[in-house]
Design a protein around this motif. Structure first.
Motif, PDB file in Angstrom:
ATOM      1  N   LEU A 319     -15.576  11.962  -1.192  1.00 15.67           N
ATOM      2  CA  LEU A 319     -16.527  13.023  -2.026  1.00 15.67           C
ATOM      3  C   LEU A 319     -17.607  12.028  -2.630  1.00 15.67           C
ATOM      4  CD1 LEU A 319     -17.909  15.743  -2.575  1.00 15.67           C
ATOM      5  CD2 LEU A 319     -16.276  15.841  -4.546  1.00 15.67           C
ATOM      6  N   VAL A 368     -18.540   7.252   1.551  1.00 16.20           N
ATOM      7  CA  VAL A 368     -18.613   8.163   0.469  1.00 16.20           C
ATOM      8  C   VAL A 368     -19.956   9.088   0.561  1.00 16.20           C
ATOM      9  CG1 VAL A 368     -16.624   7.153  -0.909  1.00 16.20           C
ATOM     10  CG2 VAL A 368     -19.231   6.788  -1.328  1.00 16.20           C
ATOM     11  N   GLN A 369     -20.063  10.123   0.316  1.00 18.21           N
ATOM     12  CA  GLN A 369     -21.029  11.094   0.361  1.00 18.21           C
ATOM     13  C   GLN A 369     -22.016  10.816  -0.902  1.00 18.21           C
ATOM     14  OE1 GLN A 369     -20.649  15.343   0.624  1.00 18.21           O
ATOM     15  NE2 GLN A 369     -22.890  15.791   0.666  1.00 18.21           N
ATOM     16  N   ILE A 436     -30.274   5.765   1.703  1.00 22.13           N
ATOM     17  CA  ILE A 436     -29.088   6.183   1.010  1.00 22.13           C
ATOM     18  C   ILE A 436     -29.428   7.427   0.504  1.00 22.13           C
ATOM     19  CG2 ILE A 436     -27.549   5.547  -0.897  1.00 22.13           C
ATOM     20  CD1 ILE A 436     -28.244   2.611  -0.489  1.00 22.13           C
ATOM     21  N   ARG A 437     -28.505   8.248   0.701  1.00 20.38           N
ATOM     22  CA  ARG A 437     -28.765   9.629   0.028  1.00 20.38           C
ATOM     23  C   ARG A 437     -27.636  10.189  -1.047  1.00 20.38           C
ATOM     24  NH1 ARG A 437     -29.391  14.010   4.004  1.00 20.38           N
ATOM     25  NH2 ARG A 437     -27.356  13.947   4.536  1.00 20.38           N
ATOM     26  N   ASP A 438     -28.175  11.158  -1.588  1.00 19.79           N
ATOM     27  CA  ASP A 438     -26.939  11.633  -2.742  1.00 19.79           C
ATOM     28  C   ASP A 438     -26.561  10.674  -3.623  1.00 19.79           C
ATOM     29  OD1 ASP A 438     -27.240  14.094  -1.216  1.00 19.79           O
ATOM     30  OD2 ASP A 438     -25.377  13.351   0.198  1.00 19.79           O
ATOM     31  N   PRO A 525     -19.323  18.824  -1.444  1.00 21.56           N
ATOM     32  CA  PRO A 525     -19.820  18.190  -0.377  1.00 21.56           C
ATOM     33  C   PRO A 525     -21.395  18.915  -0.231  1.00 21.56           C
ATOM     34  CG  PRO A 525     -17.766  18.724   0.034  1.00 21.56           C
ATOM     35  CD  PRO A 525     -17.834  19.032  -1.426  1.00 21.56           C
ATOM     36  N   SER A 526     -21.766  20.036  -0.668  1.00 25.56           N
ATOM     37  CA  SER A 526     -22.832  20.704  -0.504  1.00 25.56           C
ATOM     38  C   SER A 526     -23.885  20.642  -1.875  1.00 25.56           C
ATOM     39  CB  SER A 526     -22.542  22.148  -0.468  1.00 25.56           C
ATOM     40  OG  SER A 526     -21.916  22.660  -1.637  1.00 25.56           O
ATOM     41  N   ALA A 555     -27.323  18.523  -1.740  1.00 24.49           N
ATOM     42  CA  ALA A 555     -26.874  17.389  -0.916  1.00 24.49           C
ATOM     43  C   ALA A 555     -28.006  17.173  -0.026  1.00 24.49           C
ATOM     44  CB  ALA A 555     -25.716  17.664  -0.205  1.00 24.49           C
ATOM     45  N   GLY A 556     -28.386  16.048   0.103  1.00 26.14           N
ATOM     46  CA  GLY A 556     -29.340  15.453   0.896  1.00 26.14           C
ATOM     47  C   GLY A 556     -30.749  15.647   0.670  1.00 26.14           C
TER      48      GLY A 556
END
Lengths: 568, 428
Positions: A319, A368-369, A436-438, A525-526, A555-556
């Motif tokens: 996560l 990882v997110q 790179i996101r989040d 995650p969302s 997310a995103g």
């Protein structure tokens, strides 16, 4: 982690009253500092008298921190005999047993051991308990000569490859003992949903009574009654804070992940000095800082010892990772003015080269997110609006401890990343170049609540809203903010400043210059969401905490947006 | 309707009807039979590639049908393309589940040392690892490819049981518009009902490449996103209308996303090396938009020193993010000796500054994020889930393989079966 440590116990006489200019706000307001007639609470007295019995006592609570999938740091301080006070250098070497169990009654001991401590480390105990199960709650306690400490609970991090549905953490910073009560900690301690407590710095303050408090009122005076400059002072100050029952309560419910900002050593610290350090009179900076760091290593539940590095990374399954930064030890000196040409020097650093690489590596971890950054000072570019009236402008200048810029549009606080724009551009460019996101910067320091996008290009942002990350800033637990500085009622004059700042900086979506309190962050995650809670009155030991506002980062998106409701 | 059939070489060409009365020509291997009466699994898996889409674009206002599929399925929020972030290698990774050093397909464009030419990897023989398509065929299942780009049709060749050759192909872009592609996909499902259908929708990518508003607004691209979303919606509606939805699993992902540069923001390695003829004259460059592959053609005695010098010179350009060896990226020998990636907002243009004038490019790390969702009407699909797992393009083959009970290929997959998208694997 071995607890034996070659600490040095120094008991010099108190240092002369230090020079301090920018935050002498009470004097500017025409009022001298005074000790408030606020009723004392249990544990709030500056120096608790030990009982006459000679059995060991655990007067400073217990704590845990830096959870790994198989390990967590456990901490306490034992007072072997009456008079073996923090910073005194007195007391025998004693053995302390630590125990962990999955149940509160300790019917089955999962892990245990014995640790020796003594005056060389101020009778603090720090254990890196290993071989634990990932993602598991444990109870823990200490025993010394038949006396048992309070029982607390902690939690290991999930396995590195674990699917994690939710991570929820308290986010706090800037808790000035003299400015109020730690009711923010109490309200957080009542929650049953925290996996981690994230403290972003200014856990203790260095000032003497009367130097920095709640506007012009010292709600409760610091101990020792002088600015801390030597090891004994730093130890006593840490010990005083850890007598606070609310602080003890919050340490007891979940592991903490901490970093320091400047006040753990001295105001506006940098690699070779600090604004609130007078070389000579207050000793040499490196020595003073080593005292501060030694006391921090002894008194905080952190996987850090003097000579090591505080910056480090934790991970919560797939996560999120959490990169904790140290933005005081390696930074170049702050420029004297936001229009100083030196601001743009290509090699100016707030992180130092090794920590800079460490930060970029963590951000680029594609396993990882969410990339969370424990970031002691704000990274969002903030331009000073030129529409503020003189009084408000002076107040903002005092809040950030810097002169008011002569023109609108220049950075308003060069103690933040705004003072190191080239290095910041490299960080934001890294996010963009690598896709790179989040990424979420979690920040304290500035005694105000913010939610901001991080635009890569300030010119096109108003058109396309393109952002490479976000920053969420918690306010202070007690430390003065803008209404305190302008001596205005909360949520009155500051509203104009907030409006002007947001108008001049469209990527700033939320700003509260006035409130004290805490934040709660949830990462799934969302999305990520932060709730801001504000105290009704920091000087009231029974103050309520009221949900103020919530912002969410789907997310995103790399963008903050108002959340419809607070976290369930 | 009975398809009109023509046998040619080892293929049969079948002209079938499509929406609006247009004809779609599909080909099939000689001997392959339509689905009617065949004893096959009930499971249907559709892999739809929204070529060039960015995950942030899958939102209700812009792509409502994809947003619905996302909401009704499992969304992998940390999904990324893999180097080189180009169309051909990532489609190959989807269908093989292995890295380019095993498949032989590291980029769209490579320098072919044997033929001494820079060319696209668009020949069936360029792909040297068995795809999940052929491996499924060997089990008695049937497969179909509906690929909008000519070079994709080229490299996947006759591997599938049923194929559609893109038609009509637009000049310059070399692809068939999504409306025609989806006509073909629907016709293939209606006529042959393959167990696995692999579809590439090229409009988002092709419009993105040429979107002059790209650096700020991406206005044209947004129209393409909406249009492609409509086509995916058409496909889903058709599955539902024909009673296929309950046995369908739909995987939607992209092969890469897109990044835009101003016309002035290009990097020309040939130009960088122009002052060093000793280097320039011994290097071949395969340009891949946001990436350049460099091949040393000089003497082996000078190779290491020359490559180090080239690396130093190229890295000094402000638009260059990194220069790496192909083995660091598991790209294999076909990728040459050095792989150069552009920074976001930059592109490569080789061998001349006007070789690549288009604003939209991919191939570099800025274009790694992709949408990746698993949805459909099949009861095993896990619904309303967002996952943090690092899903990659090369996870498609292992996931499809797991659904059909197919074992791993020799040497195993490099990807991971994303079985967290399912409550269980379908019964076989």
């Amino acid at each position: 982690m071995a607890v034996t440590h070659d600490g040095q116990c120094v008991t010099e006489p108190s240092a002369p009253f230090p020079r301090r200019t920018a935050l002498q706000l009470a004097a500017a307001a025409g009022a001298g500092a005074a000790v408030a007639a606020v009723p004392s609470r249990a544990g709030a007295a500056p120096a608790r008298k030990p009982p006459a019995s000679a059995v060991p006592r655990f007067l400073h609570g217990v704590a845990s921190g830096d959870p790994l999938p198989d390990a967590v740091v456990l901490w306490t301080r034992v007072t072997p005999r009456p008079g073996d006070d923090p910073g005194s250098g007195l007391g025998p070497v004693v053995d302390v047993i630590w125990e962990m169990s999955a149940d509160r009654q300790f019917r089955r001991i999962a892990r245990s051991g014995t640790v020796r401590t003594g005056p060389d480390r101020d009778h603090t105990v720090k254990v890196d308990a290993t071989r634990l199960a990932p993602g598991t709650w444990y109870f823990y306690r200490f025993r010394c000569q038949g006396v048992t400490s309070p029982v607390a609970r902690t939690r290991t991090a999930p396995a590195l490859d674990a699917t994690v549905a939710r991570l929820r953490m308290a986010v706090v910073s800037c808790a000035n003992w003299q400015a109020g009560w730690f009711t923010a900690y109490r309200h957080l301690a009542k929650r049953q949903d925290l996996d981690v407590v994230l403290h972003l710095g200014d856990y203790v303050y260095e000032y003497a009574p009367g130097e920095y408090q709640a506007r012009d009122v010292v709600v409760r005076p610091h101990d020792p009654p002088r600015e801390m400059t030597v090891l004994a002072d730093y130890r006593r100050r840490h010990a005083q804070y850890k007598t606070d029952p609310d602080l003890q309560a919050l340490h007891a419910v979940a592991p903490w992940v901490v970093t320091w900002d400047d006040h753990e050593s001295a105001n506006d610290a940098w690699a070779e000095g600090a604004e609130n350090h007078t070389p000579g009179i207050e000793g040499e900076w490196r020595q003073r800082r080593s005292f501060a760091q030694q006391a921090y290593a002894e008194w905080m539940p952190v996987r850090y010892e003097v000579g090591g590095q505080l910056y480090r990374r934790l991970q919560f399954g797939r996560l999120a990772n959490l990169s904790m930064l140290d933005l005081r030890t390696y930074r170049d000196e702050q420029v004297g003015s936001p229009v100083d040409p030196a601001l743009g020097a290509p090699d100016r650093t707030i992180t130092g080269p090794e920590q800079f690489d460490f930060l970029l590596d963590g951000l680029a971890d594609d396993q990882v997110q969410w990339k969370l950054v424990g970031n002691p000072v704000m990274i969002t570019p903030v331009r000073f609006p030129n529409a503020l009236d003189t009084r408000l402008a002076a107040g903002v200048g005092a809040l950030v401890d810097a002169p008011v810029p002569p023109v609108g549009g220049v950075p308003y606080n060069v103690d933040q990343w705004d003072g190191y724009p080239v290095e910041r551009a490299k960080v934001l460019g890294h996010l963009r170049d690598r896709g790179i996101r989040d990424t979420v910067f979690l920040t304290g320091d500035i005694h105000s609540g913010w939610a901001c996008d991080l635009p890569i290009d300030g010119l096109t942002y108003p058109v396309n809203g393109n952002s490479v990350g976000v920053e969420l800033v918690c306010t202070s637990v007690t430390s003065d903010n803008l209404d305190d500085i302008t001596n205005s009622p909360p949520r009155t004059t500051s509203l104009a400043a907030e409006t002007a700042f947001k108008a001049n900086n469209p990527h700033i979506k939320y700003l509260d210059f006035d409130s004290h309190g805490f934040s709660v962050l949830e990462v799934t995650p969302s999305g990520a969401q932060m709730d801001w809670y504000v105290l009704t009155d920091r000087t009231d030991p029974n103050a309520a905490a009221i949900h103020s506002v919530s912002y969410r980062v789907p997310a995103g998106t790399q963008k903050v947006q108002p959340a419809p409701r607070k976290l369930a | 309707m009975n398809p009109r059939t023509t046998v040619f070489d080892r293929r049969r060409f079948l002209q079938v009807g499509a929406a609006g009365g247009a004809a779609v020509v599909l080909s099939t291997a000689v001997g392959a039979q339509p689905a009617l009466g065949a004893k096959r699994s009930d499971l249907r898996v559709y892999v739809l590639v929204a070529d060039g889409a960015n995950p942030a674009e899958v939102e209700p206002l812009l792509m409502p049908r994809l947003a619905t599929l996302r909401r009704e399925g499992t969304w992998f929020g940390n999904a990324r393309s893999l180097p080189v972030m180009e169309t051909i290698p990532n489609h190959v990774m989807m269908m093989t589940g292995v890295r380019p050093d095993r498949s032989g397909v590291p980029a769209n464009s490579v320098f072919d040392r044997r033929e001494n030419v820079v060319r696209d990897l668009d020949r069936p023989g360029d792909l040297r690892f068995p795809t999940v398509i052929e491996r499924l065929n060997a089990t008695g299942a049937t497969t179909g490819t509906v690929l909008s780009k000519e070079y994709l049709f080229g490299i996947f060749g006759t591997r599938a049981t049923y194929r559609w050759e893109p038609e009509p192909v637009l000049p310059v872009t070399g692809h068939a518009p999504d409306a025609f592609t989806m006509d073909a996909a629907i016709a293939m499902v209606d006529e042959f009902d393959p167990n696995l259908v692999f579809v590439n929708l090229g409009d988002i990518d092709r419009v993105g490449h040429s979107d002059l508003t790209g650096p700020v607004l991406q206005a044209a691209r947004k129209a393409a996103l909406a249009s492609s979303d409509l086509q995916i919606g058409r496909f889903v509606d058709h599955l539902k209308a024909t009673g296929r939805w309950k046995r369908s699993i739909v995987v939607v992902l992209a092969d890469h996303s897109m990044d835009w540069s101003l016309v002035t923001n290009f990097v020309s390695v040939a130009q960088i090396l122009s002052a060093r003829p000793d280097l320039r004259d011994n290097v071949q460059i395969a340009q891949n938009g946001g990436a350049d592959l460099l091949y040393w053609t000089g003497g082996t005695d000078r190779r290491d020193a020359a490559l180090e010098e080239i690396r130093r010179l190229v890295l000094a350009h402000p638009g260059v993010l990194s220069v790496q060896r192909p083995d660091q990226l598991r790209l294999g020998a076909e990728a040459g000796d050095l792989v150069c990636f552009a920074r976001a907002g930059w592109r490569f243009s080789d061998t001349t500054p006007v070789s690549n004038p288009i604003p939209g490019n991919h191939g570099h790390p800025a274009t790694e994020p992709i949408p990746f969702l698993v949805s459909g009407g099949h009861p095993v699909v896990r619904r309303g889930v967002v996952g943090s797992e690092p899903a990659r393009t090369l996870d498609v083959a292992p996931t499809v393989g797991a659904l059909f009970g197919l074992g791993a290929p020799r040497g195993g997959y490099d990807g991971t079966a994303r079985t967290s998208a399912f409550t269980r694997l379908p019964a076989r």
